[in-house]
Design a protein around this motif. Structure first.
Motif, PDB file in Angstrom:
ATOM      1  N   UNK A 137      17.768 -22.955 -16.752  1.00  0.00           N
ATOM      2  CA  UNK A 137      18.573 -21.901 -16.230  1.00  0.00           C
ATOM      3  C   UNK A 137      20.025 -22.181 -16.628  1.00  0.00           C
ATOM      4  N   UNK A 138      20.683 -21.289 -17.353  1.00  0.00           N
ATOM      5  CA  UNK A 138      22.076 -21.495 -17.737  1.00  0.00           C
ATOM      6  C   UNK A 138      22.951 -21.677 -16.497  1.00  0.00           C
ATOM      7  N   UNK A 139      23.885 -22.612 -16.582  1.00  0.00           N
ATOM      8  CA  UNK A 139      24.715 -22.906 -15.422  1.00  0.00           C
ATOM      9  C   UNK A 139      26.194 -22.797 -15.755  1.00  0.00           C
ATOM     10  N   UNK A 140      26.687 -23.608 -16.714  1.00  0.00           N
ATOM     11  CA  UNK A 140      28.099 -23.598 -17.082  1.00  0.00           C
ATOM     12  C   UNK A 140      28.205 -23.556 -18.601  1.00  0.00           C
ATOM     13  N   UNK A 141      29.035 -22.631 -19.100  1.00  0.00           N
ATOM     14  CA  UNK A 141      29.256 -22.512 -20.541  1.00  0.00           C
ATOM     15  C   UNK A 141      30.672 -22.946 -20.873  1.00  0.00           C
ATOM     16  N   UNK A 159      33.575 -24.715 -27.229  1.00  0.00           N
ATOM     17  CA  UNK A 159      32.577 -25.143 -28.218  1.00  0.00           C
ATOM     18  C   UNK A 159      31.271 -24.352 -28.124  1.00  0.00           C
ATOM     19  N   UNK A 160      31.163 -23.477 -27.148  1.00  0.00           N
ATOM     20  CA  UNK A 160      29.995 -22.608 -26.936  1.00  0.00           C
ATOM     21  C   UNK A 160      28.726 -23.352 -26.518  1.00  0.00           C
ATOM     22  N   UNK A 161      28.836 -24.632 -26.189  1.00  0.00           N
ATOM     23  CA  UNK A 161      27.671 -25.328 -25.649  1.00  0.00           C
ATOM     24  C   UNK A 161      27.473 -24.901 -24.193  1.00  0.00           C
ATOM     25  N   UNK A 162      26.248 -25.049 -23.698  1.00  0.00           N
ATOM     26  CA  UNK A 162      25.921 -24.616 -22.346  1.00  0.00           C
ATOM     27  C   UNK A 162      25.252 -25.756 -21.599  1.00  0.00           C
ATOM     28  N   UNK A 163      25.690 -25.968 -20.374  1.00  0.00           N
ATOM     29  CA  UNK A 163      25.039 -26.922 -19.480  1.00  0.00           C
ATOM     30  C   UNK A 163      24.028 -26.131 -18.660  1.00  0.00           C
ATOM     31  N   UNK A 207      22.832 -26.209 -27.497  1.00  0.00           N
ATOM     32  CA  UNK A 207      23.709 -25.588 -28.492  1.00  0.00           C
ATOM     33  C   UNK A 207      23.976 -24.145 -28.103  1.00  0.00           C
ATOM     34  N   UNK A 208      24.943 -23.538 -28.764  1.00  0.00           N
ATOM     35  CA  UNK A 208      25.348 -22.182 -28.408  1.00  0.00           C
ATOM     36  C   UNK A 208      24.204 -21.173 -28.477  1.00  0.00           C
ATOM     37  N   UNK A 209      23.280 -21.348 -29.364  1.00  0.00           N
ATOM     38  CA  UNK A 209      22.148 -20.434 -29.468  1.00  0.00           C
ATOM     39  C   UNK A 209      21.005 -20.779 -28.532  1.00  0.00           C
ATOM     40  N   UNK A 231      33.142 -21.543 -17.895  1.00  0.00           N
ATOM     41  CA  UNK A 231      32.840 -20.303 -17.189  1.00  0.00           C
ATOM     42  C   UNK A 231      31.387 -20.356 -16.761  1.00  0.00           C
ATOM     43  N   UNK A 232      31.034 -19.557 -15.783  1.00  0.00           N
ATOM     44  CA  UNK A 232      29.638 -19.467 -15.373  1.00  0.00           C
ATOM     45  C   UNK A 232      28.855 -18.872 -16.524  1.00  0.00           C
ATOM     46  N   UNK A 233      27.715 -19.463 -16.818  1.00  0.00           N
ATOM     47  CA  UNK A 233      26.887 -18.973 -17.918  1.00  0.00           C
ATOM     48  C   UNK A 233      26.127 -17.731 -17.478  1.00  0.00           C
TER      49      UNK A 233
END
Length: 76
Positions: free
Chosen positions: A1-5, A9-13, A36-38, A73-75
């Motif tokens: 589940x996306x959490x923080x972007x 660098x466009x990576x997502x936690x 990774x961003x994608x 930001x929030x993802x």
């Protein structure tokens, strides 16, 4: 589940949750993943008790990327 972007660098936690027997996701994260961003590649995986370490790693990765200004930001 996306959490923080990270907007630099466009990576997502992301938070990974177990699926409960009744079909919902568990409340607690099973582990944390930087993708990774994608969202196609898991770059790093952290245990359930390492939310702070995962966020720190996301920030550090972005700071080490050339010509990026990190902002979270929030993802979606």
């Amino acid at each position: 589940m996306p959490w923080i972007a990270c907007t630099g660098c466009d990576q997502i936690l992301m938070r990974a949750h177990a699926q409960e027997p009744w079909g919902d996701l568990s409340y607690l994260a099973r582990h944390y993943v930087i993708v990774s961003s994608g969202r196609a590649t898991a770059l790093r995986v952290f245990p359930a008790d390492s939310a702070d370490g995962a966020l720190a790693a996301l920030l550090d990765d972005c700071r080490q990327s050339p010509s990026t200004t990190s902002s979270m930001k929030s993802a979606p």
